[in-house]
Design a protein around this motif. Structure first.
Motif, PDB file in Angstrom:
ATOM      1  N   LEU A  29      -9.263 -17.168   9.226  1.00  0.00           N
ATOM      2  CA  LEU A  29      -9.806 -15.818   9.389  1.00  0.00           C
ATOM      3  C   LEU A  29      -8.690 -14.796   9.596  1.00  0.00           C
ATOM      4  O   LEU A  29      -8.741 -13.681   9.063  1.00  0.00           O
ATOM      5  CB  LEU A  29     -10.782 -15.794  10.569  1.00  0.00           C
ATOM      6  N   TRP A  30      -7.689 -15.175  10.383  1.00  0.00           N
ATOM      7  CA  TRP A  30      -6.557 -14.275  10.631  1.00  0.00           C
ATOM      8  C   TRP A  30      -5.836 -13.940   9.321  1.00  0.00           C
ATOM      9  O   TRP A  30      -5.618 -12.766   9.008  1.00  0.00           O
ATOM     10  CB  TRP A  30      -5.607 -14.936  11.628  1.00  0.00           C
ATOM     11  N   GLU A  31      -5.454 -14.967   8.583  1.00  0.00           N
ATOM     12  CA  GLU A  31      -4.713 -14.750   7.337  1.00  0.00           C
ATOM     13  C   GLU A  31      -5.592 -14.096   6.282  1.00  0.00           C
ATOM     14  O   GLU A  31      -5.110 -13.292   5.477  1.00  0.00           O
ATOM     15  CB  GLU A  31      -4.167 -16.076   6.816  1.00  0.00           C
ATOM     16  N   GLY A  32      -6.907 -14.425   6.280  1.00  0.00           N
ATOM     17  CA  GLY A  32      -7.802 -13.798   5.316  1.00  0.00           C
ATOM     18  C   GLY A  32      -7.960 -12.313   5.580  1.00  0.00           C
ATOM     19  O   GLY A  32      -7.928 -11.496   4.642  1.00  0.00           O
ATOM     20  N   TYR A  33      -8.118 -11.943   6.842  1.00  0.00           N
ATOM     21  CA  TYR A  33      -8.241 -10.525   7.156  1.00  0.00           C
ATOM     22  C   TYR A  33      -6.932  -9.795   6.871  1.00  0.00           C
ATOM     23  O   TYR A  33      -6.939  -8.655   6.393  1.00  0.00           O
ATOM     24  CB  TYR A  33      -8.633 -10.339   8.613  1.00  0.00           C
ATOM     25  N   ALA A  35      -4.842 -10.536   4.572  1.00  0.00           N
ATOM     26  CA  ALA A  35      -4.671 -10.424   3.121  1.00  0.00           C
ATOM     27  C   ALA A  35      -5.570  -9.354   2.508  1.00  0.00           C
ATOM     28  O   ALA A  35      -5.157  -8.651   1.583  1.00  0.00           O
ATOM     29  CB  ALA A  35      -4.934 -11.774   2.461  1.00  0.00           C
ATOM     30  N   PHE A  36      -6.793  -9.220   3.034  1.00  0.00           N
ATOM     31  CA  PHE A  36      -7.759  -8.322   2.392  1.00  0.00           C
ATOM     32  C   PHE A  36      -8.129  -7.121   3.258  1.00  0.00           C
ATOM     33  O   PHE A  36      -8.817  -6.218   2.774  1.00  0.00           O
ATOM     34  CB  PHE A  36      -9.041  -9.107   2.046  1.00  0.00           C
ATOM     35  N   GLY A  37      -7.704  -7.095   4.513  1.00  0.00           N
ATOM     36  CA  GLY A  37      -8.042  -5.969   5.369  1.00  0.00           C
ATOM     37  C   GLY A  37      -7.179  -4.749   5.078  1.00  0.00           C
ATOM     38  O   GLY A  37      -6.093  -4.829   4.481  1.00  0.00           O
ATOM     39  N   ALA A  38      -7.663  -3.593   5.523  1.00  0.00           N
ATOM     40  CA  ALA A  38      -6.939  -2.341   5.318  1.00  0.00           C
ATOM     41  C   ALA A  38      -5.752  -2.268   6.269  1.00  0.00           C
ATOM     42  O   ALA A  38      -5.888  -2.594   7.453  1.00  0.00           O
ATOM     43  CB  ALA A  38      -7.867  -1.155   5.559  1.00  0.00           C
ATOM     44  N   PRO A  39      -4.573  -1.849   5.772  1.00  0.00           N
ATOM     45  CA  PRO A  39      -3.404  -1.751   6.662  1.00  0.00           C
ATOM     46  C   PRO A  39      -3.630  -0.825   7.856  1.00  0.00           C
ATOM     47  O   PRO A  39      -3.072  -1.045   8.931  1.00  0.00           O
ATOM     48  CB  PRO A  39      -2.311  -1.211   5.739  1.00  0.00           C
ATOM     49  N   ASP A  40      -4.449   0.226   7.679  1.00  0.00           N
ATOM     50  CA  ASP A  40      -4.716   1.155   8.773  1.00  0.00           C
ATOM     51  C   ASP A  40      -5.978   0.810   9.542  1.00  0.00           C
ATOM     52  O   ASP A  40      -6.378   1.549  10.445  1.00  0.00           O
ATOM     53  CB  ASP A  40      -4.843   2.586   8.227  1.00  0.00           C
ATOM     54  N   GLY A  41      -6.618  -0.318   9.224  1.00  0.00           N
ATOM     55  CA  GLY A  41      -7.836  -0.715   9.914  1.00  0.00           C
ATOM     56  C   GLY A  41      -9.054   0.004   9.372  1.00  0.00           C
ATOM     57  O   GLY A  41      -8.966   0.861   8.485  1.00  0.00           O
ATOM     58  N   LEU A  50     -12.107  -1.700  13.317  1.00  0.00           N
ATOM     59  CA  LEU A  50     -11.434  -2.910  12.843  1.00  0.00           C
ATOM     60  C   LEU A  50      -9.939  -2.751  13.057  1.00  0.00           C
ATOM     61  O   LEU A  50      -9.398  -1.644  12.898  1.00  0.00           O
ATOM     62  CB  LEU A  50     -11.726  -3.163  11.358  1.00  0.00           C
ATOM     63  N   PRO A  51      -9.238  -3.812  13.431  1.00  0.00           N
ATOM     64  CA  PRO A  51      -7.802  -3.694  13.696  1.00  0.00           C
ATOM     65  C   PRO A  51      -6.998  -3.472  12.428  1.00  0.00           C
ATOM     66  O   PRO A  51      -7.443  -3.760  11.309  1.00  0.00           O
ATOM     67  CB  PRO A  51      -7.458  -5.054  14.329  1.00  0.00           C
ATOM     68  N   ARG A  52      -5.810  -2.942  12.625  1.00  0.00           N
ATOM     69  CA  ARG A  52      -4.888  -2.761  11.505  1.00  0.00           C
ATOM     70  C   ARG A  52      -4.402  -4.115  11.012  1.00  0.00           C
ATOM     71  O   ARG A  52      -4.207  -5.040  11.792  1.00  0.00           O
ATOM     72  CB  ARG A  52      -3.703  -1.894  11.925  1.00  0.00           C
ATOM     73  N   MET A  58      -0.405  -7.341  12.933  1.00  0.00           N
ATOM     74  CA  MET A  58      -0.847  -8.719  12.692  1.00  0.00           C
ATOM     75  C   MET A  58       0.226  -9.476  11.922  1.00  0.00           C
ATOM     76  O   MET A  58       0.158  -9.559  10.693  1.00  0.00           O
ATOM     77  CB  MET A  58      -2.173  -8.737  11.920  1.00  0.00           C
ATOM     78  N   PRO A  59       1.206 -10.015  12.594  1.00  0.00           N
ATOM     79  CA  PRO A  59       2.193 -10.850  11.887  1.00  0.00           C
ATOM     80  C   PRO A  59       1.529 -12.111  11.339  1.00  0.00           C
ATOM     81  O   PRO A  59       0.473 -12.541  11.812  1.00  0.00           O
ATOM     82  CB  PRO A  59       3.217 -11.189  12.982  1.00  0.00           C
TER      83      PRO A  59
END
Length: 295
Positions: A29-33, A35-41, A50-52, A58-59
């Motif tokens: 879930l961490w790596e998936g978010y 990869a596909f989450g917004a850099p600015d959250g 939602l977090p950045r 998120m290293p």
């Protein structure tokens, strides 16, 4: 192998498999978010919900784990050793606070079970005590402790941390054990009275054994609460040497070395898992072993 022993081993295997599966799922879930989450959250009505997902917030998990092997500073000890030493320092406060909480919770539960007037008068205040925010309570405990001494030994900051840990941990023990002590069916209590068993004998022979399914889950919650109390206490009163102080110190480098912050957070989480695991091991060792006939 007897059936009961085989059942215990299967239960252990399921617990270990569940823990490993949960860790793997969290990593995915961490790596998936990331990869596909917004850099600015993600924002909703101008509020970030939602977090950045950038590298500063998120290293990658591999980067966090690799940071453990790297030195804390140039030419210094590896960071895993620093985190381990800080976790062991905090563990002392956790162990003392947890032990004190067990004694207080046991006494409160027994008193409330023995005297209904004590339960009606005391239980609301026991519940109310958990509504006081730690961030406000910790400086008060540190201030009161500064005026105390144990014989010729002055009160030290880690003692205040242990007190805060005990404050959070006693509640689940008292409530869980009280429920366990009240769990025997009325017919079993009538049976004990027919044997002319007094209150103490009924407590030892009936109520305490019946409370075991309630007590150990409460102890696991209390262990986790003791770790939370110790970490928050170290942060609030500025106690040095523990994992809480390490979280504060590493947070100052969040912009330049974000993976370093997560090493301290992961150390605190592993400390909580270790305490819960120790309680689980104690439950396993204290569980009655039934011999099952194979004939």
């Amino acid at each position: 192998m007897p059936e009961a022993s085989g059942h215990r081993w299967r239960h252990r295997a399921r617990v270990v498999a569940g823990a490993v599966g949960a860790a793997l799922l969290f990593g995915l879930l961490w790596e998936g978010y990331k990869a596909f989450g917004a850099p600015d959250g993600g924002k909703l009505f101008g509020v970030r919900v939602l977090p950045r997902a950038d590298d500063a917030a998120m290293p990658h998990i591999a980067e966090i784990l690799g940071r453990f092997a790297a030195p804390e500073l140039a030419g210094a000890e590896p960071i895993w050793l620093v985190v381990l030493r800080a976790a062991l320092f905090t563990l002392r406060s956790v162990a003392l606070g947890f032990g004190f909480a067990v004694v207080v919770g046991l006494l409160l539960a027994v008193l409330m079970q023995r005297f209904r007037v004590v339960e009606r008068g005391l239980l609301p205040y026991v519940i109310l005590s958990q509504t006081v925010p730690l961030i406000a309570l910790a400086p008060l405990i540190a201030g009161w402790g500064g005026r105390l001494s144990i014989g010729s030994r002055p009160w030290e900051p880690w003692m205040s941390v242990a007190t805060i840990a005990a404050y959070l941990a006693f509640f689940p023990i008292a409530v869980g054990l009280l429920r366990g002590l009240q769990s025997p069916a009325p017919i079993t209590e009538e049976l004990m009275r027919s044997y002319n068993a007094g209150w103490w004998r009924t407590l030892v022979k009936l109520r305490l054994p019946a409370s075991r399914p309630y007590l150990f889950p409460a102890l696991r919650l209390a262990g986790a609460a003791a770790v939370v109390g110790a970490v928050v206490g170290e942060i609030s009163i500025g106690a040095r040497g523990g994992i809480g102080r390490l979280v504060i110190e590493y947070s100052r480098e969040a912009t330049t070395d974000p993976a370093k912050v997560f090493t301290a957070l992961l150390g605190a989480a592993l400390l909580g898992l270790a305490v819960a695991g120790a309680v689980g091991l104690a439950e396993l060792l204290l569980s009655p072993r039934r011999r099952v006939s194979t004939r």
